[in-house]
Design a protein around this motif. Structure first.
Motif, PDB file in Angstrom:
ATOM      1  N   THR A  92      -0.033  -3.708   9.726  1.00 50.89           N
ATOM      2  CA  THR A  92       0.901  -2.613  10.017  1.00 50.89           C
ATOM      3  C   THR A  92       1.455  -2.002   8.729  1.00 50.89           C
ATOM      4  N   VAL A  93       1.814  -2.848   7.775  1.00 51.28           N
ATOM      5  CA  VAL A  93       2.397  -2.301   6.546  1.00 51.28           C
ATOM      6  C   VAL A  93       1.332  -1.606   5.704  1.00 51.28           C
ATOM      7  N   ILE A  94       0.098  -2.118   5.721  1.00 45.98           N
ATOM      8  CA  ILE A  94      -0.982  -1.435   5.004  1.00 45.98           C
ATOM      9  C   ILE A  94      -1.256  -0.082   5.637  1.00 45.98           C
ATOM     10  N   GLY A  95      -1.372  -0.054   6.974  1.00 39.44           N
ATOM     11  CA  GLY A  95      -1.626   1.201   7.667  1.00 39.44           C
ATOM     12  C   GLY A  95      -0.508   2.196   7.485  1.00 39.44           C
ATOM     13  N   ALA A  96       0.732   1.742   7.593  1.00 38.44           N
ATOM     14  CA  ALA A  96       1.879   2.642   7.446  1.00 38.44           C
ATOM     15  C   ALA A  96       1.993   3.172   6.022  1.00 38.44           C
ATOM     16  N   THR A  97       1.706   2.310   5.039  1.00 36.85           N
ATOM     17  CA  THR A  97       1.763   2.752   3.630  1.00 36.85           C
ATOM     18  C   THR A  97       0.763   3.866   3.362  1.00 36.85           C
ATOM     19  N   ILE A  98      -0.428   3.743   3.915  1.00 40.45           N
ATOM     20  CA  ILE A  98      -1.447   4.782   3.742  1.00 40.45           C
ATOM     21  C   ILE A  98      -1.028   6.067   4.453  1.00 40.45           C
ATOM     22  N   MET A  99      -0.467   5.941   5.638  1.00 40.21           N
ATOM     23  CA  MET A  99      -0.137   7.134   6.428  1.00 40.21           C
ATOM     24  C   MET A  99       1.007   7.960   5.829  1.00 40.21           C
ATOM     25  N   ILE A 100       1.880   7.327   5.049  1.00 36.43           N
ATOM     26  CA  ILE A 100       2.973   8.096   4.452  1.00 36.43           C
ATOM     27  C   ILE A 100       2.632   8.582   3.046  1.00 36.43           C
ATOM     28  N   ASN A 101       1.406   8.314   2.601  1.00 37.81           N
ATOM     29  CA  ASN A 101       0.981   8.752   1.268  1.00 37.81           C
ATOM     30  C   ASN A 101       0.797  10.274   1.259  1.00 37.81           C
ATOM     31  N   PRO A 102       1.544  10.994   0.433  1.00 38.19           N
ATOM     32  CA  PRO A 102       1.461  12.464   0.431  1.00 38.19           C
ATOM     33  C   PRO A 102       0.141  13.004  -0.109  1.00 38.19           C
ATOM     34  N   ALA A 103      -0.676  12.139  -0.707  1.00 46.67           N
ATOM     35  CA  ALA A 103      -1.949  12.601  -1.252  1.00 46.67           C
ATOM     36  C   ALA A 103      -2.954  12.935  -0.152  1.00 46.67           C
ATOM     37  N   PHE A 104      -2.701  12.484   1.068  1.00 49.23           N
ATOM     38  CA  PHE A 104      -3.625  12.709   2.183  1.00 49.23           C
ATOM     39  C   PHE A 104      -3.012  13.650   3.206  1.00 49.23           C
ATOM     40  N   SER A 105      -3.889  14.412   3.849  1.00 44.63           N
ATOM     41  CA  SER A 105      -3.438  15.199   4.993  1.00 44.63           C
ATOM     42  C   SER A 105      -3.150  14.240   6.146  1.00 44.63           C
ATOM     43  N   LEU A 115      -9.034   2.561   9.397  1.00 41.06           N
ATOM     44  CA  LEU A 115     -10.117   1.830   8.756  1.00 41.06           C
ATOM     45  C   LEU A 115      -9.589   0.686   7.901  1.00 41.06           C
ATOM     46  N   ALA A 116      -8.506   0.954   7.146  1.00 42.41           N
ATOM     47  CA  ALA A 116      -7.937  -0.082   6.279  1.00 42.41           C
ATOM     48  C   ALA A 116      -7.344  -1.221   7.100  1.00 42.41           C
ATOM     49  N   SER A 117      -6.669  -0.879   8.177  1.00 40.52           N
ATOM     50  CA  SER A 117      -6.054  -1.895   9.025  1.00 40.52           C
ATOM     51  C   SER A 117      -7.113  -2.789   9.660  1.00 40.52           C
ATOM     52  N   MET A 118      -8.106  -2.185  10.271  1.00 40.99           N
ATOM     53  CA  MET A 118      -9.158  -2.972  10.913  1.00 40.99           C
ATOM     54  C   MET A 118      -9.994  -3.723   9.886  1.00 40.99           C
ATOM     55  N   GLY A 119     -10.259  -3.094   8.736  1.00 40.72           N
ATOM     56  CA  GLY A 119     -11.039  -3.745   7.690  1.00 40.72           C
ATOM     57  C   GLY A 119     -10.322  -4.945   7.109  1.00 40.72           C
ATOM     58  N   THR A 120      -9.014  -4.814   6.875  1.00 41.83           N
ATOM     59  CA  THR A 120      -8.236  -5.942   6.351  1.00 41.83           C
ATOM     60  C   THR A 120      -8.224  -7.103   7.331  1.00 41.83           C
ATOM     61  N   GLY A 121      -7.984  -6.784   8.602  1.00 41.66           N
ATOM     62  CA  GLY A 121      -7.969  -7.840   9.617  1.00 41.66           C
ATOM     63  C   GLY A 121      -9.308  -8.540   9.724  1.00 41.66           C
ATOM     64  N   ALA A 122     -10.383  -7.759   9.750  1.00 42.87           N
ATOM     65  CA  ALA A 122     -11.725  -8.345   9.870  1.00 42.87           C
ATOM     66  C   ALA A 122     -12.062  -9.193   8.650  1.00 42.87           C
ATOM     67  N   ALA A 123     -11.717  -8.709   7.461  1.00 43.63           N
ATOM     68  CA  ALA A 123     -12.037  -9.444   6.235  1.00 43.63           C
ATOM     69  C   ALA A 123     -11.314 -10.786   6.184  1.00 43.63           C
ATOM     70  N   LEU A 124     -10.019 -10.793   6.503  1.00 45.89           N
ATOM     71  CA  LEU A 124      -9.274 -12.049   6.463  1.00 45.89           C
ATOM     72  C   LEU A 124      -9.687 -12.974   7.609  1.00 45.89           C
ATOM     73  N   GLY A 125     -10.079 -12.388   8.731  1.00 38.42           N
ATOM     74  CA  GLY A 125     -10.617 -13.204   9.811  1.00 38.42           C
ATOM     75  C   GLY A 125     -11.910 -13.885   9.384  1.00 38.42           C
ATOM     76  N   ALA A 126     -12.761 -13.138   8.669  1.00 38.84           N
ATOM     77  CA  ALA A 126     -14.011 -13.712   8.167  1.00 38.84           C
ATOM     78  C   ALA A 126     -13.730 -14.839   7.169  1.00 38.84           C
ATOM     79  N   VAL A 127     -12.679 -14.680   6.365  1.00 40.97           N
ATOM     80  CA  VAL A 127     -12.290 -15.734   5.429  1.00 40.97           C
ATOM     81  C   VAL A 127     -11.903 -16.998   6.196  1.00 40.97           C
TER      82      VAL A 127
END
Length: 340
Positions: A92-105, A115-127
């Protein structure tokens, strides 16, 4: 002649009761329990059987349903994943941090956050899965460690603060109600359940998940590598934690490092109540959905009846224990029926 007729009639009666027991030991039995609980609260609790209340229930079960869908895969192989709540918080904090970034529309930020939220979860799950298989450690211990790691990372990423100001299109989608009763986040949960049901029922991967939970050694002796499937299962659990994080953001519109406290226990409870065996090899993701519904219906119904907040966890805890007890007898009953 009359004696033969009596024997045939008795055989039919036994067959009927055998079939009834078999049904009650499967998903249909859990569904019947849900219907009975709904009927009870509809008759006794004021305002329970209203569209507004069912809308509230659908909103509240969405996150747990998504988490429990991934948890079903893990428990089917005889494992457990205690890290999903903390993974949800981190995502949630990774996704929210990306969404409030003014560099992106707004739309770029939403896509990247998902993508970052699901990718982070999947990667740590794989670990989680890789560590369990590399050193043959119990999943309970490994995922307990990941629970603390992910919780700490969530605090570091968010600087111990909640993140607000998510893009308006994202917030608007989270507030959508379809057909007057189904919130958008509940429909996301249903899609996750349907995908999980298809994978478990109609794919080779799904068959191996059940086979590993039933007899892992037999799978190994047949020339297959259980290790790959078990790592994949934990990856799926992490992935659904990432999806649940986005559902959390859609519902509450904030990223929080303490978002997932206790969520892993609710997910495990939904899976167990839904009929999946803790020893692995038996269960279904549809049963998990019903289990999540039972948990929330009980909570909401007791609240509308005016039950004390201290009573609700007692009742829900008793239901969980009852589900475990029934699970211990399910195998015995099915073996008895098969020998008849």
């Amino acid at each position: 002649m009359s004696a033969n007729i009596e024997k045939q009639t008795e055989a039919k009666e036994v067959s009927f009761w055998d079939k009834l027991i078999r049904i009650s030991m499967k998903e249909a039995g859990v569904a019947i329990a849900l219907v009975l609980i709904l009927a009870f609260f509809s008759a006794t609790a004021p305002y329970f059987a209203t569209p507004e209340n069912f809308l509230k229930i659908f909103v509240q079960i969405a996150i747990n349903t998504v988490l429990a869908a991934g948890m079903t895969f893990v428990i089917l192989i005889g494992g457990i994943d205690l890290s999903v709540g903390s993974l949800l918080a981190l995502c949630t904090v990774i996704g929210a941090t990306i969404m409030i970034n003014p560099a992106f529309s707004p739309w770029q930020a939403i896509v990247l956050a998902c993508l970052a939220s699901m990718g982070t979860g999947a990667a740590l799950g794989a670990v989680n899965g890789w560590i369990c298989e590399k050193w043959k450690l119990p999943s309970f211990i490994v995922t307990l460690g990941m629970l603390n790691v992910a919780s700490g990372l969530a605090r570091v990423v968010s600087d111990n603060s909640t993140i607000t100001g998510l893009p308006q299109p994202f917030v608007d989608f989270g507030n959508l109600i379809f057909w007057g009763i189904f919130p958008s986040i509940f429909l996301i949960a249903i899609v996750v359940v349907l995908i999980g049901w298809f994978v478990l029922r109609y794919t080779v991967f799904g068959r191996f998940v059940f086979a590993i939970g039933t007899n892992e050694e037999a799978v190994r002796l047949s020339g297959h590598q259980p290790k790959r499937y078990k790592i994949a299962v934990f990856t799926i659990s992490g992935l659904t934690a990432g999806i649940a994080a986005m559902v959390y953001l859609l519902r509450l519109n904030v990223g929080s490092p303490v978002a997932g406290i206790g969520y892993e226990l609710n997910a495990i409870a939904a899976v167990i109540i839904g009929g999946t065996s803790l020893s692995g090899g038996k269960g279904s993701i549809v049963g998990t959905l019903v289990g999540a519904c039972i948990l929330q219906v009980l909570s909401t119904g007791l609240q509308l009846l005016g039950a004390d907040d201290n009573i609700k966890p007692i009742v829900i805890g008793a239901v969980i224990v009852l589900a475990v007890i029934l699970d211990s007898y399910r195998g015995r009953l099915m073996r008895i029926l098969e020998t008849r």
